[in-house]
Motif scaffolding. Sequence first.
Motif, PDB file in Angstrom:
ATOM      1  N   TRP A  43       0.836  -1.215   0.000  1.00  0.00           N
ATOM      2  CA  TRP A  43       0.000   0.000   0.000  1.00  0.00           C
ATOM      3  C   TRP A  43       0.862   1.252   0.000  1.00  0.00           C
ATOM      4  O   TRP A  43       0.561   2.243  -0.701  1.00  0.00           O
ATOM      5  CB  TRP A  43      -0.916  -0.009   1.238  1.00  0.00           C
ATOM      6  CG  TRP A  43      -2.158  -0.810   1.017  1.00  0.00           C
ATOM      7  CD1 TRP A  43      -2.436  -2.069   1.463  1.00  0.00           C
ATOM      8  CD2 TRP A  43      -3.288  -0.383   0.266  1.00  0.00           C
ATOM      9  NE1 TRP A  43      -3.664  -2.468   1.039  1.00  0.00           N
ATOM     10  CE2 TRP A  43      -4.225  -1.456   0.302  1.00  0.00           C
ATOM     11  CE3 TRP A  43      -3.617   0.766  -0.427  1.00  0.00           C
ATOM     12  CZ2 TRP A  43      -5.448  -1.384  -0.325  1.00  0.00           C
ATOM     13  CZ3 TRP A  43      -4.848   0.850  -1.049  1.00  0.00           C
ATOM     14  CH2 TRP A  43      -5.747  -0.216  -1.000  1.00  0.00           C
ATOM     15  N   ASP A  52      -3.560   4.255  -8.811  1.00  0.00           N
ATOM     16  CA  ASP A  52      -4.882   4.072  -8.239  1.00  0.00           C
ATOM     17  C   ASP A  52      -5.400   2.691  -8.628  1.00  0.00           C
ATOM     18  O   ASP A  52      -6.163   2.518  -9.584  1.00  0.00           O
ATOM     19  CB  ASP A  52      -5.826   5.162  -8.742  1.00  0.00           C
ATOM     20  CG  ASP A  52      -7.126   5.183  -7.951  1.00  0.00           C
ATOM     21  OD1 ASP A  52      -7.999   6.010  -8.281  1.00  0.00           O
ATOM     22  OD2 ASP A  52      -7.274   4.380  -7.040  1.00  0.00           O
ATOM     23  N   LEU A  54      -7.306   0.640  -6.965  1.00  0.00           N
ATOM     24  CA  LEU A  54      -8.720   0.397  -6.698  1.00  0.00           C
ATOM     25  C   LEU A  54      -9.585   0.963  -7.804  1.00  0.00           C
ATOM     26  O   LEU A  54     -10.570   0.345  -8.225  1.00  0.00           O
ATOM     27  CB  LEU A  54      -9.103   1.026  -5.356  1.00  0.00           C
ATOM     28  CG  LEU A  54      -8.462   0.363  -4.116  1.00  0.00           C
ATOM     29  CD1 LEU A  54      -8.832   1.143  -2.868  1.00  0.00           C
ATOM     30  CD2 LEU A  54      -8.922  -1.076  -3.992  1.00  0.00           C
ATOM     31  N   SER A  75     -10.389  -1.004   4.200  1.00  0.00           N
ATOM     32  CA  SER A  75     -11.318   0.113   4.093  1.00  0.00           C
ATOM     33  C   SER A  75     -10.678   1.410   4.560  1.00  0.00           C
ATOM     34  O   SER A  75     -10.841   2.477   3.953  1.00  0.00           O
ATOM     35  CB  SER A  75     -12.575  -0.179   4.922  1.00  0.00           C
ATOM     36  OG  SER A  75     -13.247  -1.319   4.438  1.00  0.00           O
ATOM     37  N   LYS A  77      -7.456   2.124   4.560  1.00  0.00           N
ATOM     38  CA  LYS A  77      -6.466   2.540   3.571  1.00  0.00           C
ATOM     39  C   LYS A  77      -7.138   3.105   2.311  1.00  0.00           C
ATOM     40  O   LYS A  77      -6.646   4.037   1.680  1.00  0.00           O
ATOM     41  CB  LYS A  77      -5.561   1.366   3.225  1.00  0.00           C
ATOM     42  CG  LYS A  77      -4.635   0.967   4.360  1.00  0.00           C
ATOM     43  CD  LYS A  77      -3.714  -0.149   3.945  1.00  0.00           C
ATOM     44  CE  LYS A  77      -2.774  -0.523   5.100  1.00  0.00           C
ATOM     45  NZ  LYS A  77      -1.863   0.592   5.432  1.00  0.00           N
ATOM     46  N   GLN A  78      -8.271   2.506   1.944  1.00  0.00           N
ATOM     47  CA  GLN A  78      -8.980   3.025   0.767  1.00  0.00           C
ATOM     48  C   GLN A  78      -9.471   4.448   1.014  1.00  0.00           C
ATOM     49  O   GLN A  78      -9.352   5.309   0.156  1.00  0.00           O
ATOM     50  CB  GLN A  78     -10.161   2.117   0.422  1.00  0.00           C
ATOM     51  CG  GLN A  78     -10.941   2.595  -0.804  1.00  0.00           C
ATOM     52  CD  GLN A  78     -12.101   1.694  -1.137  1.00  0.00           C
ATOM     53  OE1 GLN A  78     -12.271   0.648  -0.520  1.00  0.00           O
ATOM     54  NE2 GLN A  78     -12.896   2.092  -2.098  1.00  0.00           N
ATOM     55  N   ARG A  79     -10.048   4.669   2.219  1.00  0.00           N
ATOM     56  CA  ARG A  79     -10.508   6.021   2.521  1.00  0.00           C
ATOM     57  C   ARG A  79      -9.352   7.017   2.552  1.00  0.00           C
ATOM     58  O   ARG A  79      -9.465   8.133   2.033  1.00  0.00           O
ATOM     59  CB  ARG A  79     -11.225   6.021   3.876  1.00  0.00           C
ATOM     60  CG  ARG A  79     -12.577   5.325   3.860  1.00  0.00           C
ATOM     61  CD  ARG A  79     -13.355   5.641   5.118  1.00  0.00           C
ATOM     62  NE  ARG A  79     -12.660   5.178   6.321  1.00  0.00           N
ATOM     63  CZ  ARG A  79     -12.790   3.968   6.847  1.00  0.00           C
ATOM     64  NH1 ARG A  79     -13.594   3.061   6.242  1.00  0.00           N
ATOM     65  NH2 ARG A  79     -12.148   3.627   7.941  1.00  0.00           N
ATOM     66  N   TRP A  81      -6.563   6.743   0.842  1.00  0.00           N
ATOM     67  CA  TRP A  81      -6.142   6.913  -0.546  1.00  0.00           C
ATOM     68  C   TRP A  81      -7.069   7.863  -1.305  1.00  0.00           C
ATOM     69  O   TRP A  81      -6.620   8.729  -2.060  1.00  0.00           O
ATOM     70  CB  TRP A  81      -6.116   5.550  -1.227  1.00  0.00           C
ATOM     71  CG  TRP A  81      -5.719   5.590  -2.671  1.00  0.00           C
ATOM     72  CD1 TRP A  81      -6.485   5.320  -3.736  1.00  0.00           C
ATOM     73  CD2 TRP A  81      -4.441   5.935  -3.173  1.00  0.00           C
ATOM     74  NE1 TRP A  81      -5.791   5.472  -4.891  1.00  0.00           N
ATOM     75  CE2 TRP A  81      -4.514   5.854  -4.579  1.00  0.00           C
ATOM     76  CE3 TRP A  81      -3.233   6.302  -2.595  1.00  0.00           C
ATOM     77  CZ2 TRP A  81      -3.436   6.147  -5.407  1.00  0.00           C
ATOM     78  CZ3 TRP A  81      -2.145   6.584  -3.409  1.00  0.00           C
ATOM     79  CH2 TRP A  81      -2.257   6.498  -4.794  1.00  0.00           C
ATOM     80  N   GLU A  82      -8.380   7.710  -1.083  1.00  0.00           N
ATOM     81  CA  GLU A  82      -9.336   8.594  -1.757  1.00  0.00           C
ATOM     82  C   GLU A  82      -9.168  10.040  -1.301  1.00  0.00           C
ATOM     83  O   GLU A  82      -9.239  10.974  -2.103  1.00  0.00           O
ATOM     84  CB  GLU A  82     -10.755   8.110  -1.486  1.00  0.00           C
ATOM     85  CG  GLU A  82     -11.092   6.793  -2.191  1.00  0.00           C
ATOM     86  CD  GLU A  82     -12.441   6.246  -1.779  1.00  0.00           C
ATOM     87  OE1 GLU A  82     -13.016   6.786  -0.795  1.00  0.00           O
ATOM     88  OE2 GLU A  82     -12.912   5.281  -2.419  1.00  0.00           O
TER      89      GLU A  82
END
Length: 333
Positions: A43, A52, A54, A75, A77-79, A81-82
């Motif tokens: 990550w 990106d 995802l 979740s 890490k996704q938030r 990243w966004e």
Amino acid sequence: MFFDSFSSVKFYFEYDDYLCSVEHAKMTEMVSESSEEQTNGVWEMMELLDIDVLEEERAEEPDDAPQAPLSKNASRKQRHWERTLAARKSKRREEKRRRRLNRHSEVEGDAARRQLTKRDAKAAIRERLAEARVSGLKVCVDLSMSHRMSDKETSRLAAQLRRLYGSNRRASKPFRLFLTGLREDSRLLAECVRMNDGFLDYALERTEQSCLDVFPAESVVYLSPDAQEALERVDGDTVYVLGGLVDESVQKALSLSRAEELGVRAARLPIDEHMRKTPNAKNFHSKILAVNQVFDILLAAYHTGSWTLALDKCFPRSKGYAVAPQGHLASGQ
């Protein structure tokens, strides 16, 4: 005795199984921790490379594909990243907007500087011309013979006066200009106003009077190509009078006759003394110059103190003359 041995063996195997299970649990925990560390490293590397993943996976998956539930860690890490992507996009938009504003400000600044420079230049010209009207060398254009000219010749003289005034405006030390013998009801004045924007506002003296009504005769030198005397220098104590006439019929000695009529000294530009004839296809050689050309030569001679430099710069090559090499003066003129 048999039972004691059997119990010992059973205990040994049970204890060995216990140790194996403990080792297995430790190995499982180490693998899990290692996997988690590798996942974290992946990550972090993805964040550094700005990939990106995802978003790409979402783009590749069909809309109706079942979405696998994400773990809490994924979740989070996704938030993150966004949020990072959104911040970077916002920063890029702000940077683009700032660059556009800077370019716009630079263009406006350049235009303002050019406008300021133009205003400063015009102010400097006005200041020089105002000073010339007080202390500048006096040059007069005698327009009392304008009634002799045709309409075409009158238009040509009006254009020459415009160029003459333009040369004076551009000069670092302009002359004080006089237009004498210019009647208010003359065709020449009407043509000057028609052809030359702002002619009535030119920074010069304009009068219907004769040049002798403005200047004492002893201070006047009337320039004529037919005069015998060559003008030696341009000095500030003399009033130089140019004959304001365009004569396509090439009548002889009109300006010289005017000087004699006024009873003033006549002189010519020292063309014979500093120039020689040059061969050309038409074998054409002429020392008859337009009013503005005579003015330009006077101006250059006054600023440089050299007839050679002035004639070399301002005498038209089409007239069939060139500045003579030192020691080779024109002959057979």
